[in-house]
Design a protein around this motif. Structure first.
Motif, PDB file in Angstrom:
ATOM      1  N   ASN A  85       0.832  -1.130   0.037  1.00 30.46           N
ATOM      2  CA  ASN A  85       0.047   0.129   0.084  1.00 30.46           C
ATOM      3  C   ASN A  85       0.902   1.332   0.056  1.00 30.46           C
ATOM      4  O   ASN A  85       1.563   1.487   0.888  1.00 30.46           O
ATOM      5  CB  ASN A  85      -0.864  -0.193   1.369  1.00 30.46           C
ATOM      6  CG  ASN A  85      -2.118   0.698   1.020  1.00 30.46           C
ATOM      7  OD1 ASN A  85      -2.234   1.509   0.025  1.00 30.46           O
ATOM      8  ND2 ASN A  85      -3.311   0.365   1.705  1.00 30.46           N
ATOM      9  N   GLY A  86       0.940   1.804  -1.224  1.00 36.23           N
ATOM     10  CA  GLY A  86       1.574   3.246  -1.274  1.00 36.23           C
ATOM     11  C   GLY A  86       3.243   3.225  -0.702  1.00 36.23           C
ATOM     12  O   GLY A  86       3.410   3.987  -0.165  1.00 36.23           O
ATOM     13  N   VAL A  87       3.909   1.964  -1.196  1.00 37.38           N
ATOM     14  CA  VAL A  87       5.088   1.733  -0.695  1.00 37.38           C
ATOM     15  C   VAL A  87       6.152   2.745  -1.320  1.00 37.38           C
ATOM     16  O   VAL A  87       6.290   2.737  -2.452  1.00 37.38           O
ATOM     17  CB  VAL A  87       5.521   0.249  -0.670  1.00 37.38           C
ATOM     18  CG1 VAL A  87       6.871   0.223  -0.664  1.00 37.38           C
ATOM     19  CG2 VAL A  87       4.763  -0.603   0.487  1.00 37.38           C
ATOM     20  N   TRP A  88       7.086   3.408  -0.570  1.00 38.06           N
ATOM     21  CA  TRP A  88       8.027   3.995  -0.915  1.00 38.06           C
ATOM     22  C   TRP A  88       9.360   3.325  -0.240  1.00 38.06           C
ATOM     23  O   TRP A  88       9.553   2.919   0.590  1.00 38.06           O
ATOM     24  CB  TRP A  88       8.262   5.489  -0.643  1.00 38.06           C
ATOM     25  CG  TRP A  88       6.993   6.408  -1.256  1.00 38.06           C
ATOM     26  CD1 TRP A  88       5.718   6.307  -1.085  1.00 38.06           C
ATOM     27  CD2 TRP A  88       7.443   7.435  -2.049  1.00 38.06           C
ATOM     28  NE1 TRP A  88       5.355   6.977  -1.749  1.00 38.06           N
ATOM     29  CE2 TRP A  88       6.108   7.758  -2.387  1.00 38.06           C
ATOM     30  CE3 TRP A  88       8.395   8.036  -2.633  1.00 38.06           C
ATOM     31  CZ2 TRP A  88       5.914   8.937  -3.424  1.00 38.06           C
ATOM     32  CZ3 TRP A  88       8.132   9.146  -3.578  1.00 38.06           C
ATOM     33  CH2 TRP A  88       7.023   9.439  -3.789  1.00 38.06           C
ATOM     34  N   LYS A  89      10.477   3.334  -0.886  1.00 32.17           N
ATOM     35  CA  LYS A  89      11.929   2.792  -0.370  1.00 32.17           C
ATOM     36  C   LYS A  89      13.014   3.800  -1.121  1.00 32.17           C
ATOM     37  O   LYS A  89      13.215   3.812  -2.289  1.00 32.17           O
ATOM     38  CB  LYS A  89      12.094   1.319  -0.720  1.00 32.17           C
ATOM     39  CG  LYS A  89      13.396   0.699  -0.185  1.00 32.17           C
ATOM     40  CD  LYS A  89      13.357   0.767   1.012  1.00 32.17           C
ATOM     41  CE  LYS A  89      14.660   0.386   1.711  1.00 32.17           C
ATOM     42  NZ  LYS A  89      14.719   0.410   3.359  1.00 32.17           N
ATOM     43  N   HIS A  90      13.562   4.300  -0.122  1.00 33.52           N
ATOM     44  CA  HIS A  90      14.832   4.918  -0.438  1.00 33.52           C
ATOM     45  C   HIS A  90      16.062   4.484  -0.112  1.00 33.52           C
ATOM     46  O   HIS A  90      16.069   3.684   0.879  1.00 33.52           O
ATOM     47  CB  HIS A  90      14.762   6.329   0.177  1.00 33.52           C
ATOM     48  CG  HIS A  90      13.793   7.410  -0.076  1.00 33.52           C
ATOM     49  ND1 HIS A  90      13.790   8.325  -1.342  1.00 33.52           N
ATOM     50  CD2 HIS A  90      12.556   7.534   0.329  1.00 33.52           C
ATOM     51  CE1 HIS A  90      12.840   8.920  -1.347  1.00 33.52           C
ATOM     52  NE2 HIS A  90      11.880   8.536  -0.415  1.00 33.52           N
ATOM     53  N   TYR A  91      17.002   4.384  -0.829  1.00 37.31           N
ATOM     54  CA  TYR A  91      18.267   3.932  -0.670  1.00 37.31           C
ATOM     55  C   TYR A  91      19.458   5.009  -0.542  1.00 37.31           C
ATOM     56  O   TYR A  91      19.231   6.117  -1.239  1.00 37.31           O
ATOM     57  CB  TYR A  91      18.841   2.796  -1.601  1.00 37.31           C
ATOM     58  CG  TYR A  91      18.123   1.500  -1.287  1.00 37.31           C
ATOM     59  CD1 TYR A  91      18.625   0.896  -0.135  1.00 37.31           C
ATOM     60  CD2 TYR A  91      17.519   1.046  -2.071  1.00 37.31           C
ATOM     61  CE1 TYR A  91      17.977  -0.469   0.057  1.00 37.31           C
ATOM     62  CE2 TYR A  91      16.739  -0.435  -1.897  1.00 37.31           C
ATOM     63  CZ  TYR A  91      17.456  -1.164  -0.865  1.00 37.31           C
ATOM     64  OH  TYR A  91      16.731  -2.197  -0.531  1.00 37.31           O
TER      65      TYR A  91
END
Lengths: 382, 275
Positions: A9-15
């Motif tokens: 659900n509305g997933v963001w992933k920053h690296y």
């Protein structure tokens, strides 16, 4: 069990990008600790989807589109920066077969360890052991250190363990290409059984022609975003038509470049032609040449052909249509490179675009390899 | 059995209806420790006998130098058995911590693919070294008999006395492994830390050679407390003379382990991104 097996659900992933530096605040637990500062472009951006128990979903996209990040999230190895993720039950990832296999240990010892890592108790492993060995089809090698195994045997044993974990969610990455035709069939059957027993299966693949056979629904990731979602056949066609393909823009030379390039159909019957429509902005008076390179998925060149740039208006704008073929290739996935070049003095590439495409056709024989369709008709001569 | 559910929100995972962390971790820890032990001695000619040979070589060096050449005593007890009891315990701790400290980094291939409670990784070498300790203990028994000290019923108390050593080894192992993920330099520092711990423990010398002013080191050093108590039980056949120190070290070790586990758990979601 109610509700979806996987709910993203509305997933963001920053690296973080670039060189790892020591950051003492990173070691501090909880909200006081510094989060990893976001990279300029997130690995995943507002991704949402769900899979019901017993359902399947295929994910396609270029390298770097965010597929691996998504798999890591589903395996609970890492957590999303924003958004929420729900997974019901045990996840078995067939991402990298033979995770945790130690070369010095025997097949038997490695099955025990890999099973435990994937969440099985030792009594479960013992109960399942014969089935696993049977499935891998290498009963005579179970007391041999796995470093003596061929890579095929290793992958088969890895698959066999992961396929017997009794997982509620299976994440499958490209692995169905493991082993010979017989083993592949067995793998497919096993996944079908697991699905019928209520496991949700997520496929991640580059093998575009196989997508519609394994899943009715496909989502396409590009740059961390879901750019397409729908029935597999349609998504694959749109993907191959290059709708989401970005053109490697030419920064060199005079500034001549493609304005628009489109492969009309990403799937072609063996022996037919590919149709490419393009428009280009032409600057100055160079001896421009259009180059077509037919290559395998791994960019092994199969054929190179060049064509003169068609005449156009004087404002330097050309619209073109190319029929390329006949494509006498064996069924499979290929890539077409299309370049605006000038070879008169030095080889110069002004602009370049590439499209994956699939050649379809009858493939009645098993174990076919190679890129050229080869039919053998045999008759007795007695 | 209800199906467990795993939910990630706000950068952390939580579970509903899953087995407790300890129950998830225990079966895998046992398997992993066994693998660690097997892998270490696989294809070596001596195999598990190294658990005897290694401390024997250390004993030859330090015993030769300190006891042989410099005439450092052994509290009036037979030297070999006395020194061996200490060295077996020390070998357990130093080998555990050496393997544990780089364990998380070395297992990036597994930890990047599958989730399981991460403390399993540094605890597995501690488990594997416990088997070495058991072998080393058999060596101690042999020496006790050969040197005419013999065994008494006090030996049954040995596991109780070793509790603080296990707690501290586990806590330090997890801490070193986790910190090393973030600061790789620690891999270079840890051998020196261990060297200092060795020198600060009365393993190859008796506490009496230390000046009174540094005796506090022995009081705060869990290795010193355990080694002293183990010698009381095995060589003097009497109850430990430092029960309060042992009790305090057990409490401190338990506290340290709980804190370190909480720390690992809180940085766990960030581990895979850094590894």
């Amino acid at each position: 069990m109610t509700g979806p097996s996987i709910e993203v659900n509305g997933v963001w992933k920053h690296y973080r990008r670039g060189v790892e530096r020591i950051n003492f605040r990173q070691m501090v637990p909880g909200p006081l600790g510094r989060r990893i500062p976001p990279a300029a472009r997130p690995a995943l951006e507002d991704v949402s989807f769900s899979v019901e128990p017993g359902g399947t979903l295929a994910i396609i996209g270029h390298n770097g589109a965010g597929k691996s990040t998504l798999l890591k999230l589903l395996a609970r190895v890492t957590a999303p920066t924003r958004g929420s993720l729900r997974v019901k039950g045990r996840v078995a990832s067939l991402i990298e077969l033979g995770v945790g296999f130690h070369p010095d240990l025997t097949g038997r010892e490695n099955v025990a360890f890999a099973g435990a890592v994937l969440g099985m108790s030792q009594s479960q492993v013992r109960k399942r052991y014969d089935e696993i060995v049977d499935f891998a089809g290498i009963p005579d090698y179970m007391d041999t250190p796995v470093k003596r195994y061929s890579s095929g045997m290793l992958a088969r044993l890895g698959f066999a363990v992961a396929a017997h974990v009794d997982a509620d969610v299976m994440v499958v990455d490209e692995v169905l290409s493991v082993g010979d035709a017989e083993f592949q069939k067995r793998s497919h059957r096993r996944l079908t059984t697991l699905r019928e027993e209520g496991a949700a299966v997520l496929f991640v693949t580059h093998n575009l022609w196989a997508v519609e056979f394994v899943s009715p629904r496909t989502i396409c990731l590009s740059g961390g975003k879901i750019v397409d979602d729908g029935p597999s056949r349609e998504v694959v066609d749109r993907y191959q038509a290059g709708v989401f393909e970005t053109i490697v823009s030419g920064e060199r030379g005079s500034g001549a470049r493609f304005a628009n390039v489109r492969l009309l159909a990403g799937t072609v019957e063996a022996g037919e032609r590919l149709v490419l429509e393009s428009s280009a902005v032409i600057v100055g008076e160079a001896s421009y040449l259009l180059t077509f390179v037919l290559a395998t998925e791994d960019n092994l060149t199969l054929a190179i052909t060049a064509a003169q740039l068609p005449e156009g208006d004087d404002k330097g704008h050309r619209s073109m249509r190319h029929e390329i073929g006949p494509v006498h290739l064996a069924p499979g996935s290929y890539r077409l490179w299309y370049s605006l070049t000038d070879f008169s003095e030095a080889p110069l590439i002004y602009d370049q675009a590439s499209f994956p495409f699939t050649v379809t056709g009858d493939k009645p024989w098993h174990g076919h390899t190679g890129f050229v369709g080869l039919n053998v008709e045999s008759a007795g001569t007695d | 059995m209800t199906t467990p559910e795993f939910i990630a929100e706000g950068g952390v995972w939580r579970s509903v209806g899953a087995r407790s962390r300890l129950r998830q971790a225990w079966p895998l820890l046992v398997v992993w420790a066994r693998r660690e032990f097997r892998v270490r001695y696989r294809q070596s000619a001596l195999g598990g006998l190294w658990a005897i040979v290694q401390p024997a070589l250390t004993l030859a060096i330090y015993g030769g130098l300190l006891h042989g050449a410099l005439k450092v005593g052994s509290e009036g007890l037979p030297y070999l058995a006395w020194a061996w009891a200490g060295l077996a315990l020390w070998s357990f701790m130093v080998n555990s911590l050496t393997s544990a400290s780089s364990s998380l980094i070395n297992s990036a291939g597994i930890t990047g693919k599958v989730y399981f409670p991460r403390e399993i990784v540094p605890l597995a070498p501690v488990g594997a070294c416990s088997i070495d300790l058991l072998i080393g203990f058999c060596g101690t028994v042999v020496l006790l008999i050969v040197q005419g000290v013999g065994l008494s019923w006090h030996v049954v108390l040995l596991p109780v006395v070793l509790v603080p050593l296990f707690l501290w080894t586990a806590a330090l192992g997890i801490l070193m492994a986790t910190l090393t993920v973030f600061i790789r330099d620690l891999r270079m520092v840890i051998p020196f830390v261990l060297q200092m711990m060795f020198l600060a423990s009365p393993i190859v010398y008796p506490p009496s050679v230390l000046p009174r002013s540094v005796h506090w080191v022995l009081a705060v050093n869990p290795v010193a407390a355990v080694v002293t108590a183990a010698r009381d039980l095995l060589l003097r056949h009497e109850l430990p003379q430092n029960p309060l120190v042992l009790l305090a070290q057990t409490g401190a070790g338990l506290t340290a382990l709980i804190l370190v586990l909480a720390y690992l758990r809180s940085v766990e979601p960030r581990l895979a991104d850094v590894l």
